[in-house]
Design a protein around this motif. Sequence first.
Motif, short mmCIF file in Angstrom:
data_model
loop_
_atom_site.label_atom_id
_atom_site.label_comp_id
_atom_site.label_asym_id
_atom_site.label_seq_id
_atom_site.Cartn_x
_atom_site.Cartn_y
_atom_site.Cartn_z
N TYR A 265 4.68 5.71 -8.27
CA TYR A 265 3.24 5.49 -8.26
C TYR A 265 2.89 4.13 -7.63
O TYR A 265 1.91 4.02 -6.89
CB TYR A 265 2.69 5.54 -9.69
N SER A 269 0.60 3.57 -4.45
CA SER A 269 -0.59 2.74 -4.66
C SER A 269 -0.62 1.57 -3.69
O SER A 269 -1.68 1.23 -3.12
CB SER A 269 -0.60 2.22 -6.10
N ASN A 270 0.53 0.96 -3.46
CA ASN A 270 0.60 -0.17 -2.52
C ASN A 270 0.28 0.27 -1.09
O ASN A 270 -0.34 -0.48 -0.33
CB ASN A 270 1.98 -0.81 -2.58
N TYR A 272 -1.75 2.75 -0.29
CA TYR A 272 -3.20 2.90 -0.27
C TYR A 272 -3.88 1.53 -0.14
O TYR A 272 -4.87 1.38 0.59
CB TYR A 272 -3.68 3.59 -1.55
N ALA A 273 -3.34 0.54 -0.88
CA ALA A 273 -3.93 -0.79 -0.83
C ALA A 273 -3.81 -1.40 0.56
O ALA A 273 -4.73 -2.05 1.06
CB ALA A 273 -3.27 -1.69 -1.86
N TRP A 278 -8.93 1.28 -1.66
CA TRP A 278 -8.82 0.69 -2.99
C TRP A 278 -9.04 1.72 -4.11
O TRP A 278 -8.38 1.65 -5.15
CB TRP A 278 -9.82 -0.45 -3.14
N ASP A 280 -8.32 4.94 -4.07
CA ASP A 280 -7.11 5.75 -4.21
C ASP A 280 -5.99 4.95 -4.86
O ASP A 280 -5.21 5.49 -5.67
CB ASP A 280 -6.64 6.25 -2.83
N ALA A 281 -5.90 3.67 -4.51
CA ALA A 281 -4.88 2.80 -5.13
C ALA A 281 -5.11 2.69 -6.63
O ALA A 281 -4.17 2.81 -7.43
CB ALA A 281 -4.91 1.41 -4.48
N ALA A 282 -6.37 2.48 -7.02
CA ALA A 282 -6.70 2.36 -8.45
C ALA A 282 -6.45 3.67 -9.18
O ALA A 282 -5.93 3.69 -10.31
CB ALA A 282 -8.15 1.92 -8.60
N THR A 284 -4.29 6.00 -8.42
CA THR A 284 -2.84 6.20 -8.55
C THR A 284 -2.28 5.37 -9.69
O THR A 284 -1.46 5.85 -10.49
CB THR A 284 -2.13 5.84 -7.23
N ARG A 285 -2.72 4.12 -9.80
CA ARG A 285 -2.28 3.27 -10.91
C ARG A 285 -2.75 3.85 -12.25
O ARG A 285 -2.01 3.82 -13.24
CB ARG A 285 -2.84 1.85 -10.73
N ARG A 286 -3.99 4.34 -12.27
CA ARG A 286 -4.52 4.91 -13.51
C ARG A 286 -3.72 6.14 -13.93
O ARG A 286 -3.43 6.35 -15.11
CB ARG A 286 -5.98 5.27 -13.31
#
Length: 431
Positions: A265, A269-270, A272-273, A278, A280-282, A284-286
């Motif tokens: 993940y 996420s990285n 996407y970042a 942002w 999509d990155a958030a 994925t982290r969630r």
Amino acid sequence: MYGKCGEVERSCRAFEQMGSCRTVASWSALTAAQTRMGLWGKCLELFAMMTREGLRADESSMVSALSSAKNLGAYDLGRSVHCSLLRSFTGLNIVVQTSLIDMYISCGCLEKGIAVFEMMSEKNTWTYSVVISGLAMHGEGERALRVFSDMLHRGHEPDEAIYVGVLSACSHAGLLDEGLRCFDRMRLEHRIPPSPQHYGCMIDLMARGGKLKEAYELIESMPAAQTEAAWRCLLSACKTHGDLELAERASRNLKELNARNSGDYINLSNLYAEAKRWSDAAMTRREMVDQGLVQTPGYSRVEVKGKMYTFVSQDKRHPQRREVYEMAYQMEWQLRLEGYTPDASQVLLDVEEEEKRRMVAAQSQKLAIAFALLNTSQGSPIRIITNLRMGKDCHTYTALVSTIFEREIMVRDRNRFHCFRHGVCTCGDHW
């Protein structure tokens, strides 16, 4: 018995109840139990206690101590065990000698490990496996292939572990053609069916060279069921080369395999970042948090005067934190005079640039180097172990520090060794 069954606390209680009846054998059994469970610091403490009580350690307990020193990267402690071996035994058996090689190579002292290897009158497949894998970790691919050739010439039959080391050596050194030849030789000449580890090495080898499509096709062609390791290797390579589309495909396959690894993940996420996506990155982290997965904290560990010190990024807990941060501040200004500019592009958070630069300046590896410069003598080497993959900024930074402060700096990240001398790294910028 308790130690081999993983019941370390019960093993310790039985040991304590022995009182004055403890023998070298009981100490040896307890240190082996600690090592088997990964309690390397505790093993070394017990080994020191046994020595203080005047008992002469046997070869078994010394092998446990060497294994613990290797895993901690505690070179000074490992060297002390070697000295004890030389004082206590006139000749060392093949297990002890191989453990010595493993310790030295894993602590960054490749040539000392090779020196022990070359002096051995008898070698077995395990010995060759340790040396080949060690050379792979140090990026010495061509030397690893020469050792492999010597092993075959002397009549030793290679096994699965040997070929994992050989293919890994090709991968770390970027030897694509040689790796493909060795893979074919393993299957066709030595009749060793490729395991997921072998496929992982080949995927890594192709992906490191930017051949992501070929790596993807290799996974698709695997005769056995596709594994988490194969897709994870491809996902990591996509992170390196910035291929978001293929990374999403690898991520979907990992989810289909019900993989539960926080790193999957984080890599996606990285990516996407980096693409400034942002939301999509958030998301994925969630999703990672919703799955109950936790990111392993990053750290850097450095040995000073026989003791290991651990730092994390933005570390504020160390007793010498003021001196360490002041040293890091002075180091950065000296490096800037040499043209260094902090690279904040790898801080993949939606924050201000000044905050990114502050975070980059206080990375764990930089704090560990600053601490070592403060507490070691001029000209002595610095050895660092980190559970993070070496980043571009840290690589540039450490190379310049090795020049300005005239130090040899060895860093073992989670993939390989980087040895910096006079501004040049042994990896040849291939990592």
